[in-house]
Motif scaffolding. Structure first.
Motif, PDB file in Angstrom:
ATOM      1  N   LEU A   1       0.825  -1.202   0.000  1.00  0.00           N
ATOM      2  CA  LEU A   1       0.000   0.000   0.000  1.00  0.00           C
ATOM      3  C   LEU A   1       0.862   1.256   0.000  1.00  0.00           C
ATOM      4  N   GLY A   2       0.479   2.233  -0.810  1.00  0.00           N
ATOM      5  CA  GLY A   2       1.106   3.539  -0.755  1.00  0.00           C
ATOM      6  C   GLY A   2       0.569   4.341   0.415  1.00  0.00           C
ATOM      7  N   ARG A   3       1.063   5.556   0.566  1.00  0.00           N
ATOM      8  CA  ARG A   3       0.657   6.356   1.714  1.00  0.00           C
ATOM      9  C   ARG A   3      -0.839   6.658   1.721  1.00  0.00           C
ATOM     10  N   THR A   4      -1.398   6.989   0.562  1.00  0.00           N
ATOM     11  CA  THR A   4      -2.806   7.379   0.523  1.00  0.00           C
ATOM     12  C   THR A   4      -3.715   6.260   1.005  1.00  0.00           C
ATOM     13  N   GLU A   5      -3.478   5.042   0.502  1.00  0.00           N
ATOM     14  CA  GLU A   5      -4.307   3.923   0.907  1.00  0.00           C
ATOM     15  C   GLU A   5      -4.042   3.529   2.356  1.00  0.00           C
ATOM     16  N   THR A   6      -2.786   3.624   2.781  1.00  0.00           N
ATOM     17  CA  THR A   6      -2.476   3.331   4.174  1.00  0.00           C
ATOM     18  C   THR A   6      -3.198   4.309   5.101  1.00  0.00           C
TER      19      THR A   6
ATOM     20  N   VAL B   1       5.018   8.089   7.643  1.00  0.00           N
ATOM     21  CA  VAL B   1       4.646   6.775   7.098  1.00  0.00           C
ATOM     22  C   VAL B   1       4.423   6.912   5.594  1.00  0.00           C
ATOM     23  N   VAL B   2       5.249   6.222   4.807  1.00  0.00           N
ATOM     24  CA  VAL B   2       5.167   6.339   3.347  1.00  0.00           C
ATOM     25  C   VAL B   2       4.311   5.241   2.724  1.00  0.00           C
ATOM     26  N   GLY B   3       4.016   4.200   3.487  1.00  0.00           N
ATOM     27  CA  GLY B   3       3.218   3.089   2.974  1.00  0.00           C
ATOM     28  C   GLY B   3       3.261   1.927   3.944  1.00  0.00           C
TER      29      GLY B   3
END
Length: 377
Positions: free
Chosen positions: A134-139, A150-152
């Motif tokens: 997962l990337g940051r947005t989804e995380t 947190v980047v992912g």
């Protein structure tokens, strides 16, 4: 089975009263054996006192796919074990399997973990182990409280956790209801193989049994050679922080951070080669706390209520050792560093096999003989 009616005699003696020994004892008793558990007591270097209570699958098995399969099997069977403990001990161990996250604080870390996961899942037989990168947005969508660093994350739906204190109590209570004779402060000093079984001796006296199971954690290194087995285990120090209780915000376990059902947050990710040192080290605790706060900034406002350390039981390659002695059949060694994760296997699969006298094919790869295979150029 021995026919001696003396209460000091049993069908099977389990040496070690931690989570591993307690799980094996319960499984043996549920299969009809008369079981005696010899527990050194709280003076022991007991890994159980430091367990993180994870039922963890992702990331396990690189270099030994059989371990990944063994771990997943236990995670699947944990639902059944939780039901058994609820029925037979009257205790809800609060088992859940919501899936687990491994948050990453840099792109390099995310890439490293992703590469390792791909290597793991490219091994034979592991194609159906689901996970997501997962990337940051989804995380952030799934874990709204993450910090800006947190980047992912990696996520697997196979991971879960339990209440560790309730688990330990439930294993003991269920075992007692099945007639397990639990004896604290009974350190095993010597094991003598005999034609009709084994004699186990200590300062408290001696007992006889047809079979013996070594589940003594780090103590197995000393005991195993007495019955023709090998358990080359060494300690790996781990430290844990526990915060005060707070409102629920983390509904998924992580490899290094988890919120318990009671509200406290556990933080623990150290692995130190410090021999038998169990002293809490401020520098390590500080690093753990700093990383946890970067992951979830809200942790900075919580008070720490406890810190402690314990010793993992590590084999040379990090995988379990399960074996029956060829020289003295009836003697078994059971050792691992994931006693909570593997508890379902130990109760439901391994213990009945031990009672039957033959370990299941699923654990054939975990013999200590793997450490003595000649290396060819």
């Amino acid at each position: 089975m021995t026919t001696n009616a003396n209460r000091n005699e049993g069908d099977i003696v389990v040496i070690g009263g931690g989570v591993v020994g307690a799980a094996v004892a319960l499984g043996l008793a549920r299969s009809g054996a008369r079981v005696i558990v010899l527990d050194e007591g709280d003076v022991a270097f007991r890994a159980s006192r430091g367990n993180f209570a994870l039922v963890w699958v992702q990331s396990k098995g690189l270099g030994m796919p059989e371990y990944a399969l063994w771990t997943r099997r236990s995670a699947q069977d944990w639902h059944g074990l939780a039901a058994i403990l609820r029925e037979e001990a009257g205790i809800d161990v609060v088992h859940s399997q919501p899936g687990g996250f491994v948050p990453c604080l840099s792109e390099a870390e995310l890439e490293k973990r992703t590469t390792a996961m791909r290597r793991l899942h490219n091994q034979e037989g592991l194609a159906d182990f689901p996970y997501e990168v997962l990337g940051r947005t989804e995380t952030k969508r799934r874990l709204p409280d993450i910090g800006k660093d947190v980047v992912g994350a990696l996520y697997s739906p196979l991971d879960g956790h339990v209440n560790s204190l309730k688990l330990f109590r439930a294993l003991r209570e269920a075992s007692a209801r099945h007639g397990v004779d639990y004896r604290p402060n009974h350190a095993a000093e010597a094991i003598e193989p005999r034609d009709d079984g084994f004699r186990v001796r200590g300062a408290w006296g001696e007992i006889a049994a047809a079979k013996v199971v070594l589940a003594a954690g780090l103590g197995n290194a000393r005991l195993a050679p007495m019955v023709g087995l090998d358990a080359p285990v060494k300690p790996s120090k781990g430290q844990i922080i526990v915060t005060e209780k707070t409102a629920p915000f983390l509904h998924h376990p992580m490899g290094t951070i988890r919120q318990t059902d009671e509200g406290g947050v556990m933080i623990g990710d150290s692995q130190e080669d410090r021999g038998f040192d169990t002293i809490v080290g401020q520098p390590v605790i500080s690093v753990m706390a700093e990383r946890a706060v970067r992951t979830f900034p809200r942790l900075a406002g919580l008070n720490v209520v406890r810190t402690w350390s314990a010793l993992r039981v590590m084999s040379p390659d990090g995988f379990p050792i399960y074996e029956q002695s060829e020289k003295h059949p009836g003697a078994f060694v059971v050792t691992c560093h994931s006693g909570v994760t593997l508890a379902a296997n130990h109760v439901l699969t391994l213990a009945p096999a031990i009672l039957a006298g033959e370990l299941p094919a699923a654990v054939a790869s975990f013999s200590a003989r793997r450490f003595h295979v000649p290396v060819h150029a």
